[in-house]
Design a protein around this motif. Structure first.
Motif, PDB file in Angstrom:
ATOM      1  N   ASN A 188      17.744  19.839  -0.014  1.00  0.00           N
ATOM      2  CA  ASN A 188      18.131  19.536  -1.387  1.00  0.00           C
ATOM      3  C   ASN A 188      19.395  20.306  -1.766  1.00  0.00           C
ATOM      4  N   SER A 189      20.013  19.888  -2.840  1.00  0.00           N
ATOM      5  CA  SER A 189      21.230  20.556  -3.338  1.00  0.00           C
ATOM      6  C   SER A 189      22.236  20.767  -2.212  1.00  0.00           C
ATOM      7  N   LEU A 190      22.481  19.716  -1.480  1.00  0.00           N
ATOM      8  CA  LEU A 190      23.364  19.829  -0.315  1.00  0.00           C
ATOM      9  C   LEU A 190      24.786  20.146  -0.719  1.00  0.00           C
ATOM     10  N   ARG A 191      25.443  20.897   0.134  1.00  0.00           N
ATOM     11  CA  ARG A 191      26.825  21.343  -0.078  1.00  0.00           C
ATOM     12  C   ARG A 191      27.696  20.871   1.077  1.00  0.00           C
ATOM     13  N   PRO A 192      28.987  20.742   0.854  1.00  0.00           N
ATOM     14  CA  PRO A 192      29.864  20.345   1.965  1.00  0.00           C
ATOM     15  C   PRO A 192      29.745  21.265   3.170  1.00  0.00           C
ATOM     16  N   GLU A 193      29.480  22.535   2.946  1.00  0.00           N
ATOM     17  CA  GLU A 193      29.350  23.467   4.069  1.00  0.00           C
ATOM     18  C   GLU A 193      28.068  23.270   4.868  1.00  0.00           C
ATOM     19  N   ASP A 194      27.180  22.399   4.409  1.00  0.00           N
ATOM     20  CA  ASP A 194      25.989  22.052   5.183  1.00  0.00           C
ATOM     21  C   ASP A 194      26.294  20.974   6.224  1.00  0.00           C
TER      22      ASP A 194
END
Length: 123
Positions: free
Chosen positions: A84-90
């Motif tokens: 959840n709350s994914l970020r580009p750095e993921d």
């Protein structure tokens, strides 16, 4: 011998969610600890989360704590990673891994690996 196959990767916008699945076949799945690792281009493989075989204890990298959740279903020989709350750095290729006995965050201690599934998070 344990065979692992990941699924569920894809493209998602920042703030979105994805659920990765890991299907296992072979020996008794419940006796194996399962972990998720990820690897971005040009970077080393990085520990994400792990879950023990029988007790279900979990362990997370600081970077995903509170956003990702690892689980398993020993009856169906599957494991999952809810993100959840994914970020580009993921953004990375995500790998499911398994080993007999205790869970660790060191990738070298895992004997069995899936082929990986790509997760891309756009900003």
């Amino acid at each position: 011998q344990v065979q692992l196959e990941e699924s569920g990767g894809g493209l998602v916008q920042a703030g979105g969610s994805l659920r990765l699945s890991c299907a296992a076949s072979g020996r008794t799945f419940s006796s194996y600890s399962v972990a998720w690792f990820r690897q971005a281009p040009g970077k080393e493989r990085e520990f994400v989360a792990a879950i023990s075989g029988t007790s279900g204890n979990t362990y997370y990298a600081d970077s995903v704590l509170g956003r990702f959740s690892i689980s398993r279903d020993n009856g169906n020989d599957t494991a999952a990673l809810q993100m959840n709350s994914l970020r580009p750095e993921d953004t990375a290729a995500y790998y499911c891994a398994a080993r007999s006995g205790k869970m660790y965050r060191n990738a070298r201690l895992y004997d069995y690996w899936g082929q990986g599934t790509q997760v891309t998070v756009s900003s």
